[in-house]
Design a protein around this motif. Sequence first.
Motif, PDB file in Angstrom:
ATOM      1  N   PRO A 276       0.805  -1.237   0.000  1.00 18.37           N
ATOM      2  CA  PRO A 276       0.000   0.000   0.000  1.00 18.37           C
ATOM      3  C   PRO A 276       0.836   1.285   0.000  1.00 18.37           C
ATOM      4  CG  PRO A 276      -1.008  -1.604   1.454  1.00 18.37           C
ATOM      5  CD  PRO A 276       0.307  -2.212   1.007  1.00 18.37           C
ATOM      6  N   VAL A 277       2.084   1.258   0.470  1.00 19.42           N
ATOM      7  CA  VAL A 277       2.877   2.500   0.400  1.00 19.42           C
ATOM      8  C   VAL A 277       3.253   2.834  -1.044  1.00 19.42           C
ATOM      9  CG1 VAL A 277       3.849   2.125   2.701  1.00 19.42           C
ATOM     10  CG2 VAL A 277       5.195   1.489   0.693  1.00 19.42           C
ATOM     11  N   HIS A 278       3.060   1.883  -1.943  1.00 21.99           N
ATOM     12  CA  HIS A 278       3.405   2.108  -3.355  1.00 21.99           C
ATOM     13  C   HIS A 278       2.173   2.440  -4.194  1.00 21.99           C
ATOM     14  CE1 HIS A 278       7.397   0.527  -2.482  1.00 21.99           C
ATOM     15  NE2 HIS A 278       6.829  -0.504  -1.886  1.00 21.99           N
ATOM     16  N   GLN A 279       1.036   2.660  -3.527  1.00 22.21           N
ATOM     17  CA  GLN A 279      -0.189   2.869  -4.301  1.00 22.21           C
ATOM     18  C   GLN A 279      -0.197   4.241  -4.979  1.00 22.21           C
ATOM     19  OE1 GLN A 279      -3.855   2.259  -2.138  1.00 22.21           O
ATOM     20  NE2 GLN A 279      -5.118   2.732  -3.927  1.00 22.21           N
ATOM     21  N   VAL A 280      -0.668   4.274  -6.223  1.00 22.75           N
ATOM     22  CA  VAL A 280      -0.734   5.536  -6.959  1.00 22.75           C
ATOM     23  C   VAL A 280      -2.177   5.914  -7.291  1.00 22.75           C
ATOM     24  CG1 VAL A 280      -0.135   4.354  -9.137  1.00 22.75           C
ATOM     25  CG2 VAL A 280       0.168   6.807  -8.957  1.00 22.75           C
TER      26      VAL A 280
END
Length: 408
Positions: A276-280
């Motif tokens: 989730p920290v890589h969600q765009v």
Amino acid sequence: MPYYQQLGSVPKHRHTLFKDESGAILYEELMGEEGFSSDSSLLYHRHIPSGVIGSRVWELPDQTLTPNHPLLPRHLRLHDLGSASDPATVDAVTGRRLVMGNGDVRLSYAWVGKTSPLYKNGLGDECVYVEKGNAVVETQFGALPVEEGDYIIIPRATIHRWVIAGGDVVQLYFMEANSHIGPPKRYLSKYGQFLEHSPYCERDLHGPSSPLLAEGTNVEVYIKHRGAGPTGVIGSIHILPTHPFDVVGWDGCLYPFTFNIRDYMPITGKIHQPPPVHQVFEGHNFVICNFLPRKVDYHELAVPVPYYHSNVDSDEVMFYVAGDYEARKGSGINKGSISLHPGGHPHGPQPGAIEASVGVERFDETAVMVDTFLPLHLGEAGMATDDGKYAESWTPGHEWTGGKWSNS
Ligand SMILES: [Fe+2]
């Protein structure tokens, strides 16, 4: 979109009589989401936007979807699709080949070298990732140049076309939603401004810079819309009496925009950070994440590659764009690959990848990931590019041949 834009000529007050310099009426159209209850824009047309003087069937490319059954994780080599066709004959609307899909999102791919017809998607927003090359996406809101690493978000029902310069080849990965696509809500304030913890912000989003006007009569527009068939998608072609690029001005919070993957600021940690920290972006029942070159975990015993995980509610599709993806080393995954990790199947690093990652300070990978809540089925392009042996990459000494496992 979270913020207001205005381009070209608009009247002082909305919903009031508006004329051009010659005294001709300009026709106001509200393009809005969720039945007048969400983001919208007001567009001012030279011609009545409802005009249509003909309609015929558009036979879409093969929309067959085949269940991932018997269930396996899979590796698809998308570049096989590009190298198997002549891009000069392929455009970004009619040339898309269906890789995977379900009732919420369809993933397609193409190498294109020809300008597309005018087109609108009547089912939902499109997010198109430019893997390589340059193009101009002309829309009713204005033109948007796109380059390698750009995502372009095109709102549902926006008439547009992909313009490709002669001799150019553009590699495109299409994520077509049956809903709207936008930034994750947790990145936004209650009024829609990007918050400080978001890995990107308004400054990184680029809309059209000026209105785009064109003349024409008997203009064809290809339309993808709701209907029957394996994906619930059918096509029609409308013939419009005048060119739909007749918007002299617009304002509002709904419009196409681009965002380049290089402008995403990865969030890193002392130990491994979850996807989730890589969600765009997100759509209904799916998310889009991206993995960028970054410094990795700095705990003295950190394992930078992911732990094994069963994301029990999602199918996970990784599209490997650039660099070396550390966790997949030894699996055959390369640039242009897709991995499909079906929900509930535990997946993680291939043998040797954990050991190789310990002490590494930086990953140079670039990948775009789509996670879906409904299971994904394979399209004809997914079936055609399946390497047939990815599932054995975690179990050296075993091969999947003749429909069964065997010890080699
Ligand atoms: Fe995963």
